[in-house]
Motif scaffolding. Sequence first.
Motif, PDB file in Angstrom:
ATOM      1  N   GLU A 190       0.821  -1.220   0.000  1.00 49.51           N
ATOM      2  CA  GLU A 190       0.000   0.000   0.000  1.00 49.51           C
ATOM      3  C   GLU A 190       0.854   1.270   0.000  1.00 49.51           C
ATOM      4  N   THR A 230      -2.679 -13.348   5.778  1.00 50.35           N
ATOM      5  CA  THR A 230      -3.006 -12.631   4.541  1.00 50.35           C
ATOM      6  C   THR A 230      -4.326 -13.149   3.947  1.00 50.35           C
ATOM      7  N   ARG A 255      -8.195 -10.484  -0.252  1.00 54.26           N
ATOM      8  CA  ARG A 255      -8.154  -9.103  -0.708  1.00 54.26           C
ATOM      9  C   ARG A 255      -6.701  -8.601  -0.736  1.00 54.26           C
ATOM     10  N   ARG A 256      -5.964  -8.966   0.310  1.00 51.03           N
ATOM     11  CA  ARG A 256      -4.568  -8.531   0.362  1.00 51.03           C
ATOM     12  C   ARG A 256      -3.693  -9.291  -0.630  1.00 51.03           C
ATOM     13  N   GLU A 292       3.743  -7.844   6.960  1.00 52.76           N
ATOM     14  CA  GLU A 292       2.478  -8.342   6.416  1.00 52.76           C
ATOM     15  C   GLU A 292       1.601  -9.027   7.466  1.00 52.76           C
ATOM     16  N   PRO A 351      -3.403  -7.214   8.056  1.00 49.38           N
ATOM     17  CA  PRO A 351      -4.852  -7.480   8.106  1.00 49.38           C
ATOM     18  C   PRO A 351      -5.464  -7.031   9.433  1.00 49.38           C
ATOM     19  N   THR A 383      -5.818  -3.219   9.651  1.00 44.93           N
ATOM     20  CA  THR A 383      -6.898  -2.807   8.753  1.00 44.93           C
ATOM     21  C   THR A 383      -8.249  -3.014   9.442  1.00 44.93           C
TER      22      THR A 383
END
Lengths: 267, 401
Positions: free
Chosen positions: A134, A156, A159-160, B24, B28, B31
Motif C-alpha cells: 500500500e 493474509t 483481498r490482500r 504483512e 490485516p 486494517t
Amino acid sequence: MTTIQQTFSDLKRRNQKAIIPFLTADFPNRDTFLRLLYELPNSGASIIEIGIPFSEPMADGIVIQQSSHIAIQNGFSFPRLLADITAFRRHNTVTPIVLMTYINPLIHYGMDACLQDAAKSGVQGMLIVDLPPEHTNRCIQKWHGLDSIHMITPTTNDRRLAIIQEGSGGFLYYVSVTGVTGTQSANATSILPHIQRIRTHVSLPIVVGFGITGVSIAKQMADLSDGVVVGSHILKPFLTASTADYGTIVNEQLMFIDEVRHHLDTV
Amino acid sequence: MTIFSNYPDSDGFFGDYGGQYVSETLMPLITELNELFHNEIASPDFHQELAYYREHYIGRPSPLYHARRLSDYCGGAAIYFKRDELNHTGSHKINNCIGQILLARKMGKSRIIAETGAGQHGVATATVCALFGLSCTVYMGAKDIERQKANVYRMRLLGATVIPVSAGTATLKDAMNEALRDWVTHVDSTYYLIGTAAGPHPYPKMVRTFQAIIGDEVKTQSMARFGRLPDTLVACIGGGSNAIGLFSPFLDEPDVALIGVEAAGKGLETGEHAASLSKGSFGILHGNSTYIIQDSQGQIGHTHSISAGLDYPGIGPEHSFLNDKKRVYYDSCTDADALAAFQLCAQYEGIIPALEPSHALGFVLRYAPQKPTDHIIVMNLCGRGDKDIHTVAEALNITLV
C-alpha cells in the motif's frame, strides 16, 4: 525475463526446488560472510538472501537480532556491502542476490539511490519487511530493474493477496509461522491449505521461510512449494562460537546446504 | 491555510508522517482495527460507554488549577495546571487505555499486551485489564524496571505479567520492539494497546482521539473561568500522547500558542538527550514515519533522559507534522532543569509532579516571567511523581531511609 525468473524456470526444467540461504551481511565477520556468499552456490544454493542489519529488527527472533547487532558492531556499511557484491559478481554471474531489510536504513541512504546502486552492483531483488504494498508507491518511484519481493503470511486474506500480487516480482515469500524468524518449526499440514489457496490467486513461484530448522522440514516445505529459505539455522552456531571456529562452522553449514540439496533433489 | 483537524488522511498520513509501516502479518489486523475504530467513534453508544468510565472510573473532569505561588515566583503570566495526575492510576495514560480496551473487547481479544517506559502506561493497561478480566502482559526495558520499581510492583499487584527487555538499550524502544514481536506471534488472540501517539495508523489517531478529552475540558473550563481561551498551552513530549491530547482541540485556534517540550537530557549538544525534533531526522520506526534520532547509517541512535517516559528516539508522527507546519513550537528542557522544577513544584504548590511534566514545568519557569500577568498558560500536569522519588533522590545524592 529477470534473472530470478530465469533461475526458477531453470530449476523447474531440471525438476528442482530453490534453496535460499539467508545471511546477515558482515556476520559473524566480513570475511566469514563473504566466504559463505562465495561458496554457498557450489553447495546447491539457488539464490542468496542478504540481510542488511538494522538496530531495531522488530520482525526477527533472537538469532537474527543478535547477528544484526554484531554486524553493526563490526562496522557494517551499505556502500561497502555493495562493493563486496560488485566483486562477487566478477566471480559469479548466475546466482541471484536478494537484499532483505527494514526500510529505515534505505530511507537514510536515499531510497532511489539505494535501489539504483544495488541494481548496479549486481543485486536482483529487494524485500523490505516493513514496507507494505500500500505504501510502496509513496516510497519508491523506480525499481531500476530489481524485483520487488513480498511476504505472504498465514494472516493474509484474499483481498490482500490481490494487492500483494500486483506489486510483486521474482517470487513470493510465504512466512510459514505467525511470529518472528527462527523461533518455531513450520508445520506442513497446516501450511498446505494456505499454499493451495495462494496458488489459485498467484502465478509467481512461492518459497517458504521462517521455521526451516532442518533437512526433513526443508524437504516437506519444498514439496509443497517452489523452494525454501533457511536463515536462523545457518547463523545460529556462529553466535556461541569463538572466531577460531568460524572456518569449521562454515564447512558444516555448506555441508548442511549440500545435504538439503541432496534431499530436495531425491524424489 | 492548513485545517489541522482534517489530518490524518485515510492512509494515516499527517503530510509526510505516519502511515502503516508494518510487516504483512500485522496488516490485516490493523486494517480491521482501523475499520472498527472509525465505526465506533461514529457511534453514540460507544461515546456513552466511554463517558461513563471517564466520569465514574477515571474521575474526570480533572481540575484546572491556578498555581498561584509558582505564578508569583515567576512574576509574569498566570500559570494553570491541568491536573491529569489526579486521574485514577495517577496519569493521563488511563484516558487512552479505557478507549482502546473497549475496542479490544469488541474485537473479541482475550489477551492484552503493552509496552511501557516510566510504567504509567503499563499500570493503566494492567488496570483496565483487571477491570474487564483480561490477561495482561507488559514489556518494559530492564533499565526502566530498575528506575521505576514501584510501578513494576503496581502492575504485578494488578495481575499483569511484566517481562523485562534487555535487548538494545533496554528502554522504551526495545520494549516496543518486543511487544511487536509478541503481537506477530499471537496475532489471533492478542490486542496491542499502544500507549503513545505513535505506531502504525490508526494508533496515532486513536490515541489522540482518546486523549483529546484533556484539551476538550481545558476549552470548556477556560470559557467558564476566563470567558476566553488560554494564551499558551504547554506539555512535555516523549512520544507525545499527553501533548496531542491537550493540543488537538486547539490546533485550529490560531490565537492559542502551543508549546511542546522535549527531553534535552544532559544538554542538546552532549549527544545525551531524547530530543527527536531538535536533533533527529526523517525516518521510519515502529510503524510510522517521523523524526527519529539515528546515526549516519540509519541505525537508531542512543538516547538519554532522566525521565524513562521521555527516553525514546522517535516522536508521534503528528508532532513531526505540526513542527514542520510551525503550528506547534517545540522547545526542550534538561534533566537538571526538570529536577529543579520538580522540587519547586513540590515546595511551592504541594504537588509532586512526575519527571515527565517536570520538563514542561522547567520550560514554563523560563517562559512565564517573559509574559504579562494577564497571559494565561495552561500546562498539562500529566502524571504524579510518587514513582520518581527514588530517581530524584539518587540524582540529588540523597539516601532514602
